[in-house]
Design a protein around this motif. Structure first.
Motif, short mmCIF file in Angstrom:
data_model
loop_
_atom_site.label_atom_id
_atom_site.label_comp_id
_atom_site.label_asym_id
_atom_site.label_seq_id
_atom_site.Cartn_x
_atom_site.Cartn_y
_atom_site.Cartn_z
N GLY A 294 1.27 20.44 12.37
CA GLY A 294 -0.02 21.03 12.53
C GLY A 294 0.56 22.78 12.47
N ALA A 295 1.81 23.02 12.28
CA ALA A 295 2.17 24.41 12.26
C ALA A 295 2.60 24.85 10.97
N GLY A 296 3.28 24.21 10.22
CA GLY A 296 3.91 24.52 9.02
C GLY A 296 5.16 24.51 9.03
N ILE A 624 -2.46 18.87 6.48
CA ILE A 624 -3.00 19.74 5.35
C ILE A 624 -4.41 20.04 5.43
N VAL A 625 -4.77 21.17 5.15
CA VAL A 625 -6.22 21.73 5.09
C VAL A 625 -6.35 21.66 3.52
N ALA A 626 -7.14 20.88 3.03
CA ALA A 626 -7.27 20.45 1.59
C ALA A 626 -8.72 20.40 1.07
N ARG A 627 -8.96 20.96 0.09
CA ARG A 627 -10.40 20.83 -0.77
C ARG A 627 -10.24 20.22 -1.89
N PRO A 628 -10.29 18.68 -1.70
CA PRO A 628 -9.82 17.93 -3.09
C PRO A 628 -11.22 17.93 -4.00
N ILE A 629 -10.35 17.42 -5.24
CA ILE A 629 -11.45 16.97 -6.30
C ILE A 629 -11.03 15.55 -6.62
N PHE A 630 -12.17 14.88 -7.05
CA PHE A 630 -11.97 13.29 -7.04
C PHE A 630 -12.02 12.94 -8.82
N TYR A 657 -4.18 21.00 -3.90
CA TYR A 657 -2.82 22.16 -3.87
C TYR A 657 -1.97 21.97 -2.25
N ALA A 658 -0.84 21.50 -2.25
CA ALA A 658 -0.18 21.06 -0.95
C ALA A 658 1.29 21.29 -1.55
N PRO A 659 1.81 21.28 -0.30
CA PRO A 659 3.70 21.35 -0.50
C PRO A 659 3.85 19.70 -0.97
N ILE A 660 4.85 19.92 -2.06
CA ILE A 660 5.24 18.56 -2.51
C ILE A 660 6.18 17.73 -1.70
N TRP A 784 -3.03 26.52 5.04
CA TRP A 784 -2.36 25.13 4.98
C TRP A 784 -2.56 24.16 6.00
N CYS A 785 -2.42 24.96 7.26
CA CYS A 785 -2.17 23.77 8.46
C CYS A 785 -3.19 24.01 9.58
N PRO A 786 -3.88 23.17 10.26
CA PRO A 786 -4.90 23.33 11.19
C PRO A 786 -4.59 24.41 12.34
N LEU A 787 -3.47 24.53 12.77
CA LEU A 787 -2.97 25.42 13.73
C LEU A 787 -3.00 26.86 13.31
N GLN A 788 -3.00 27.23 12.10
CA GLN A 788 -2.74 28.67 11.46
C GLN A 788 -3.91 29.29 11.64
N GLY A 789 -5.04 28.85 11.56
CA GLY A 789 -6.37 29.53 11.33
C GLY A 789 -7.23 29.20 12.64
#
Length: 790
Positions: A294-296, A624-630, A657-660, A784-789
């Motif tokens: 949740g933090a990174g 991960i906070v993401a905005r995917p395409i399908f 887009y996310a860490p591998i 990237w993470c929910p707690l960051q914002g």
């Protein structure tokens, strides 16, 4: 005694040979080399070697199982995490938690420390109570649980008036989530059974019959009302071999028993997070990066190995440590990172603004280019008499290698996927062929038009509003949304060549080529790509085994995580129900790339999930906070069609887009319902691949409607609204909903009508379509993470 007159019998033939002599050639060279003179009690030949090899394999497996059992249940193993989860809201977990803690601690106060050591059972355990209704807390507890004890109660039957309703809606939802995450060892505890033996036996039998299909086959059912029943369960649990999810067994992690925040005077707004607990599964290097859920991702400033406050050997030490002694525990050993070996914290790539700079050509180069262009334009072709302009464009001279178009505005036309200006399979004679099983078009019919090119169409005197109204009426009568979901309207006030400038025609999804490095967005300069991902994965895992200065698994340690934002650290310290987890990262696992997940819409979620909509992806220990395409999962194709929505009942590919990650991880996608409401499960799946070159194409279909039809020729309107657009899209193939295929011949009039040639008779009620494609990319997240914002 007989001397040379001793009888010598003739050898048997091969068919009478023994089994061992026939199989001598099947012995491996390694076994032949190892075979020596057999002992007196051993057999001879291949059988002895086979028995010896099998014996060695059994001993190796027995030693591995014994080592694993000692690591998980020995005195040096970390405390086992028992998660209590109520299948319905009527289950009272508080009383069950108190009974288990009192049974483990005995006469001593074991509740002062989260872990409890029981000399009677020779076991250490940590009991976690899952709050009913809090989905996030239940998910995080299930990720670290060694045993999930599902608690059922017959009281739920009386409330629901249903003989088969031991699980409520929230319990069923969480159970499906636990299956996706990977169930560890499970057990079902039955509470609130009556004292009457007959009624008690009936209710237990009913509960076992109803719930048996919801859990693994080896799941046991235990009554858990009395102390003797819990005592029996604890003895069996102590001897049980624990089985965890595969993804969790591939990396080290630590569940924080105590979370502290240390102010950092060097940097403002940042602090050091001290996380104390037992290290599990694998050893952890101080040079590794760690991920706090949740933090990174963060670096470690140091690791302290502390004296274990909860030991099983209490005969000499007396009582257990209290909380004050735990806080003051001195470090047995301290590890600091090596600046040369420490993994750098790199999340995004920093692009070089001058990397794509190009120099302006000199005057001499421009003059030479003009000369070459003049030479090419002066070349003339010899065209047979009676050949049309379209046929002349495909005639190639021996001395002419330049395929020039026949139209005057040919340079402004749309480019096909393979650089074509028409169909690639056209012949130099009057006909051309289609790849798929379609009849060939006869170009000689193009000269037999009965309508003149200067005839004005009937709709040229209509206004803009009338045209839009007609298009709307035709759409309502002809559109089939389920079968053709990609249809779009061509704007009346904007030229189609500008509105769809980024689109192109594609001949075939299977055979057409598309350069994956062409016209990439600016976000691609910030991500990392791998030339060979599988080879990199092997190197990373081999390097992780050679790490020096590591903290062994099972140690009680304190991790000092540096440069954590103060707001994030304060929220982690205040977290009471959700456990704080720090997991070790392998090399490169903090770097951002394009991840592709196999995803399916959850059965309990009814609302539509649109592409590029913000979701919270739970991928292993990551959030991960993401905005995917399908996109569709095309197996035998290099191109994949984008889907505007996540369709129900089938799997799609979600790209973000996310860490591998180098390991396959489960995925749970949550959708936020607002600030006050808790998120709900929207979709589930797993990590498929990490590939920045996967091509996802957005498809649109432009439609037109026949006005006049003459055999295989037709005049079509309402696909475009000016003749320049018709010329621009002329190289793209057209098709109809009833299976015809063809091409655009020329524009007619000034309002976008056009003549088309098809490979068959066009029906009056048919619809002419044109497919266009452009490459799409995921949306870059704001955080990237929910707690960051937060």
């Amino acid at each position: 005694m007989g001397g040379s007159r001793l009888q010598v019998n003739k050898e048997h033939k091969t068919r009478f040979a023994s089994k061992s002599s026939r199989n001598v050639h099947k012995i491996s060279s390694k076994d032949k080399f190892k075979m020596s003179k057999p002992d007196r009690n051993m057999g001879k030949g291949a059988k002895a070697a086979r028995l010896q090899r099998n014996k060695m394999m059994r001993e190796q497996k027995r030693a591995a199982i014994l080592k694993e059992k000692r690591a998980s249940s020995g005195p040096t193993s970390p405390p086992r995490v028992i998660m209590l989860f109520g299948l319905s809201a009527s289950v009272n977990l508080n009383s069950l938690e108190e009974d288990i803690i009192s049974l483990l601690s005995g006469d001593q106060n074991g509740a002062a420390f989260p872990a409890i050591a029981s000399p009677e059972y020779k076991m250490r355990a940590t009991v976690l109570k899952a709050p009913h209704g809090d989905l996030l807390a239940c998910m995080e507890m299930a990720k670290v649980a060694d045993l999930i004890a599902f608690v059922a109660s017959p009281n739920s039957l009386c409330e629901a008036n249903d003989t088969a309703d031991f699980i409520d809606s929230f319990g069923s939802q969480c159970l499906s989530v636990f299956r996706i995450l990977g169930l560890p060892s499970t057990v079902v505890l039955i509470r609130d059974l009556p004292d009457d033996l007959k009624r008690k036996h009936e209710l237990k039998k009913m509960c076992t019959y109803v719930l048996a299909s919801e859990f693994p086959e080896d799941c046991k059912f235990y009554p858990a009302d009395k102390k003797d029943e819990l005592h029996k369960f604890m003895w069996l649990f102590k001897e049980q071999r624990l089985i965890g999810p595969h993804w969790r067994n591939e990396r080290s992690y630590l569940m924080g028993q105590k979370v502290d925040m240390i102010a950092d005077s060097c940097s403002s707004g940042k602090c050091t997070l001290a996380l104390t607990g037992y290290l599990r599964v694998h050893s952890l290097s101080v040079n590794q990066l760690v991920h706090v859920t949740g933090a990174g991702d963060f670096q470690l400033s140091k690791i302290e190995l502390l004296k274990d406050p909860c030991t099983l050997n209490v005969r000499k030490g007396g009582d257990f440590m209290d909380s004050e002694e735990i806080d003051k525990a001195q470090a047995v050993r301290c590890l600091t990172p090596d600046p040369l070996k420490q993994e750098p914290l790199v999340i995004e790539n920093i692009p070089d603004p001058l990397a794509g700079e190009q120099t302006w050509p000199t005057e001499a180069e421009m003059a030479e280019a003009d000369k070459d262009h003049d030479k090419k334009t002066k070349k003339k072709k010899r065209i047979p008499k009676g050949t049309s302009e379209y046929q002349a464009a495909w005639i190639v001279d021996d001395s002419d290698v330049d395929y020039s178009g026949s139209d005057e505005d040919g340079d402004d036309g749309m480019v096909m996927d393979d650089g074509e200006t028409g169909f690639p399979d056209q012949k130099h004679d009057s006909g051309f062929e289609f790849d798929e099983d379609q009849a060939s078009l006869n170009l000689r019919d193009s000269d037999e038009e009965t309508e003149t090119d200067s005839v004005m169409m009937d709709g040229e005197t209509l206004t803009k509003e009338q045209i839009e109204d007609q298009i709307r009426k035709i759409k309502e009568s002809h559109a089939e949304d389920e079968e053709f979901p990609d249809e779009v309207d061509t704007p009346v006030d904007v030229p189609a060549r500008k509105r769809f400038a980024k689109y192109r025609g594609v001949k075939s999804f299977r055979t057409s080529s598309w350069d994956p490095k062409e016209s990439l967005p600016p976000e691609y300069a910030r991500i990392f790509a791998f030339d060979n991902f599988s080879r990199t994965k092997k190197h990373v895992f081999a390097k992780s085994l050679d790490e020096q200065e590591t903290v062994p698994a099972g140690s009680y340690a304190r991790l000092y995580i540096k440069e954590v934002p103060e707001g994030v650290a304060s929220k982690l310290c205040m977290s009471k129900t959700i456990p704080v987890i720090a997991s070790g990262l392998l090399q490169h696992e903090s770097k951002v790339s394009v991840l592709h997940f196999s995803i399916k819409k959850h059965d309990t979620y009814d609302a539509p999930i649109k592409a590029k909509e913000e979701l919270l992806f739970h991928v292993g220990f990551r959030q991960i906070v993401a905005r995917p395409i399908f996109s569709s999962d095309s197996i035998n194709a290099n191109l994949h069609k984008m889907e505007r929505f996540l369709h129900e009942g089938r799997f799609s590919i979600a790209s973000i887009y996310a860490p591998i990650s180098f390991t396959s991880l489960p995925l749970i996608a949550l959708k936020s319902q607002g600030e006050d409401a808790s998120p709900v499960i929207a979709a589930t799946g797993s990590l498929r691949s990490v590939d920045a070159d996967r091509i996802i194409l957005k498809k649109i279909i432009l439609t037109g409607y026949p006005q006049r039809v003459s055999k295989s020729k037709a005049t079509v309107r309402y696909m475009f609204h000016n003749p320049e657009d018709v010329k621009w899209f002329k190289p793209v193939e057209v098709w109809t909903k009833l299976g015809r295929r063809g091409r655009i011949k020329e524009p007619v009039g000034t309002h976008g009508a056009m003549k088309c040639i098809l490979n068959g008779v066009l029906q009056q009620h048919d619809t002419l379509c044109m497919s266009l494609y452009k490459r799409t990319y995921p949306k870059w997240p704001l955080q990237w993470c929910p707690l960051q914002g937060a």
